[in-house]
Design a protein around this motif. Structure first.
Motif, PDB file in Angstrom:
ATOM      1  N   ARG A   1      46.690  31.514 -46.920  1.00  0.00           N
ATOM      2  CA  ARG A   1      46.410  32.524 -47.939  1.00  0.00           C
ATOM      3  C   ARG A   1      46.484  33.907 -47.312  1.00  0.00           C
ATOM      4  NH1 ARG A   1      43.675  30.721 -52.668  1.00  0.00           N
ATOM      5  NH2 ARG A   1      42.976  32.854 -52.868  1.00  0.00           N
TER       6      ARG A   1
ATOM      7  N   ARG B   1      45.740  37.819 -46.515  1.00  0.00           N
ATOM      8  CA  ARG B   1      44.516  38.618 -46.486  1.00  0.00           C
ATOM      9  C   ARG B   1      44.692  39.817 -47.418  1.00  0.00           C
ATOM     10  NH1 ARG B   1      41.137  38.185 -41.634  1.00  0.00           N
ATOM     11  NH2 ARG B   1      40.653  40.330 -42.185  1.00  0.00           N
ATOM     12  N   LEU B   2      44.096  39.730 -48.587  1.00  0.00           N
ATOM     13  CA  LEU B   2      44.285  40.776 -49.591  1.00  0.00           C
ATOM     14  C   LEU B   2      43.618  42.089 -49.204  1.00  0.00           C
ATOM     15  CD1 LEU B   2      43.873  38.694 -52.859  1.00  0.00           C
ATOM     16  CD2 LEU B   2      45.970  39.312 -51.648  1.00  0.00           C
ATOM     17  N   LYS B   3      42.559  42.040 -48.411  1.00  0.00           N
ATOM     18  CA  LYS B   3      41.859  43.276 -48.065  1.00  0.00           C
ATOM     19  C   LYS B   3      42.717  44.186 -47.178  1.00  0.00           C
ATOM     20  CE  LYS B   3      39.446  42.004 -43.883  1.00  0.00           C
ATOM     21  NZ  LYS B   3      38.265  42.291 -43.144  1.00  0.00           N
TER      22      LYS B   3
ATOM     23  N   LEU C   1      45.994  44.690 -47.623  1.00  0.00           N
ATOM     24  CA  LEU C   1      47.156  45.171 -48.366  1.00  0.00           C
ATOM     25  C   LEU C   1      47.040  46.669 -48.651  1.00  0.00           C
ATOM     26  CD1 LEU C   1      47.713  42.353 -50.984  1.00  0.00           C
ATOM     27  CD2 LEU C   1      49.023  42.798 -48.915  1.00  0.00           C
TER      28      LEU C   1
ATOM     29  N   LEU D   1      52.443  47.411 -52.013  1.00  0.00           N
ATOM     30  CA  LEU D   1      52.916  46.190 -52.667  1.00  0.00           C
ATOM     31  C   LEU D   1      54.286  46.406 -53.288  1.00  0.00           C
ATOM     32  CD1 LEU D   1      49.756  45.031 -54.632  1.00  0.00           C
ATOM     33  CD2 LEU D   1      50.626  44.122 -52.499  1.00  0.00           C
TER      34      LEU D   1
ATOM     35  N   ASP E   1      53.903  42.038 -49.714  1.00  0.00           N
ATOM     36  CA  ASP E   1      53.366  43.115 -48.886  1.00  0.00           C
ATOM     37  C   ASP E   1      54.556  43.861 -48.299  1.00  0.00           C
ATOM     38  OD1 ASP E   1      52.349  44.676 -46.784  1.00  0.00           O
ATOM     39  OD2 ASP E   1      50.829  43.193 -46.263  1.00  0.00           O
TER      40      ASP E   1
ATOM     41  N   VAL F   1      52.745  37.484 -51.344  1.00  0.00           N
ATOM     42  CA  VAL F   1      51.324  37.400 -51.660  1.00  0.00           C
ATOM     43  C   VAL F   1      51.089  36.497 -52.869  1.00  0.00           C
ATOM     44  CG1 VAL F   1      49.319  38.763 -52.338  1.00  0.00           C
ATOM     45  CG2 VAL F   1      50.951  39.703 -50.707  1.00  0.00           C
TER      46      VAL F   1
ATOM     47  N   PHE G   1      46.633  37.222 -59.722  1.00  0.00           N
ATOM     48  CA  PHE G   1      46.463  38.191 -58.647  1.00  0.00           C
ATOM     49  C   PHE G   1      45.192  38.980 -58.853  1.00  0.00           C
ATOM     50  CE2 PHE G   1      47.610  42.290 -56.548  1.00  0.00           C
ATOM     51  CZ  PHE G   1      47.642  41.798 -55.257  1.00  0.00           C
TER      52      PHE G   1
END
Length: 69
Positions: A20, A22-24, A26, A29, A48, A55, A69
């Motif tokens: 998965r 790491r969205l933090k 980003l 986009l 990304d 993502v 999302f």
């Protein structure tokens, strides 16, 4: 070896390698819609821009495809 087994092994290998995202982390986009098999099925791809990592792959197009999302 059946194609189903090959597909399952590939999916497992990709999941282990990429997991998965790491969205933090980003910052930038990219969102693109691609057609699979003509206009009948579209996918929305969120990636990304700094790393090129995918993502999210949303089913369909438009805002609804980004709901997960």
């Amino acid at each position: 070896m059946s194609w189903d087994l090959v597909k399952a092994l590939l999916e497992q290998a990709l999941r282990c390698r990429y997991g998965r995202p790491r969205l933090k982390d980003l910052r930038l986009l990219a969102i693109d819609e691609i057609s699979i098999g003509g206009e009948q099925h579209c996918l929305t791809v969120v990636s990304d821009l700094e790393t090129g990592a995918v993502v999210l792959v949303g089913d369909g197009k438009g805002a609804e495809a980004l709901d997960p999302f």
